[in-house]
Design a protein around this motif. Sequence first.
Motif, short mmCIF file in Angstrom:
data_model
loop_
_atom_site.label_atom_id
_atom_site.label_comp_id
_atom_site.label_asym_id
_atom_site.label_seq_id
_atom_site.Cartn_x
_atom_site.Cartn_y
_atom_site.Cartn_z
N UNK A 1 0.84 -1.20 0.00
CA UNK A 1 0.00 0.00 0.00
C UNK A 1 0.87 1.25 0.00
N UNK A 2 1.99 1.21 0.76
CA UNK A 2 2.89 2.35 0.77
C UNK A 2 3.51 2.59 -0.59
N UNK A 3 3.85 1.50 -1.30
CA UNK A 3 4.41 1.66 -2.64
C UNK A 3 3.38 2.19 -3.63
N UNK A 4 2.17 1.75 -3.47
CA UNK A 4 1.12 2.20 -4.39
C UNK A 4 0.83 3.68 -4.23
N UNK A 5 1.10 4.23 -3.01
CA UNK A 5 0.88 5.65 -2.76
C UNK A 5 2.21 6.41 -2.68
N UNK B 1 6.96 14.45 1.20
CA UNK B 1 8.36 14.51 1.66
C UNK B 1 9.10 15.65 0.97
N UNK B 2 8.83 15.85 -0.32
CA UNK B 2 9.50 16.93 -1.05
C UNK B 2 9.16 18.29 -0.43
N UNK B 3 7.90 18.48 -0.09
CA UNK B 3 7.49 19.74 0.53
C UNK B 3 8.15 19.92 1.90
N UNK C 1 2.24 10.13 -3.85
CA UNK C 1 1.68 11.08 -2.88
C UNK C 1 2.67 11.33 -1.74
N UNK C 2 3.27 10.25 -1.22
CA UNK C 2 4.23 10.41 -0.13
C UNK C 2 5.46 11.17 -0.59
#
Length: 336
Positions: free
Chosen positions: A102-106, A114-116, A109-110
């Motif tokens: 699920x973390x990889x699928x999103x 993280x970039x921000x 978005x993450x």
Amino acid sequence: AELCEGGGAALSRLAAAARQIEELRHYDSTVEAQLGPLAGARATLEDLASFLRDYVGKLEANPQRLEEIEDRLALLDRLKRKYGNSIEAVLAYAVETRHRLAGLEHADERREVVRQELEKASGDYRKAAEALSAMRRAAAHKLVKVVREELVQLGMEKTRMEVLFASAGDGQGGPAGIDEIEFRISPNPGEELRAMEKIASGGEISRLMLAMKTVVGQARVSRGARGSRRSTPTFIFDEVDAGIGGRVAESIGLRLKRLARDAQVLCVTHLAQIACFADHHLHVEKSTRAGRTVTTIKPLEGEKERAEELARMLSGSQITDAALEHAAAMLRQAAG
């Protein structure tokens, strides 16, 4: 089949037993009481046999289903060998893997979040680093001024000094900030400013370090006096007399004495012109004992011992009366 088919079936053997008891009844009437339970057991077995015949008749042979079940069991065995020793451990690993998936699928978005966060942290760091850099530049300007004043007293009145700053670019820097700092000096008129470690001689380095430590020490003492807890700094100078002598050595001794007013100063020196300004003297000597080098330290007590050691530093192993008189005079003048 085990109940009712063949001569060895349970019902057949039970029927044979009933016949034998029936025959035995003609000779012994006491066995008649066992015929009832035996008949009941036979009826129960007949009912069970009837049930099993009906049950087996309803079953359908399905080799494909059997193969599927066997494949499923084999798969479970492989999963347990790879991911755990039990079905529970395999299921726990499956839950963890689903969360990771699920973390990889999103991930997109993450990644944006993280970039921000990184962009904000980078901006905050740059702002704090630039503020620190501005404070450092202001402090460097003051440091150069007061160090040059000290250098004048140490016989380096023509020495020029500056602190060169170079700032790291955006996205660069470290825990200490974005500044790359280099101390540059020009000991003699007409020479360009160069890195201190590349141009200064041993004597010049000694006096530069003494001047800087004197300035920094006075600043620490001042901060301690204003604070709630005052601490006495300690300064250690080893070979501060390298490459110097005469009037410059005397000026260094005076500077060390002034620094010792508000701090503890430990100085290792071979020059009487510096040692005479100390409040306490320790004689350090190396010797060989049983094949090993041993260092001994002896406190010098009283003016006589102190004068004798200063005279030895002035004249060598042969201490003359003139050297003793000169040493005593140096002690009196330094104490005044």
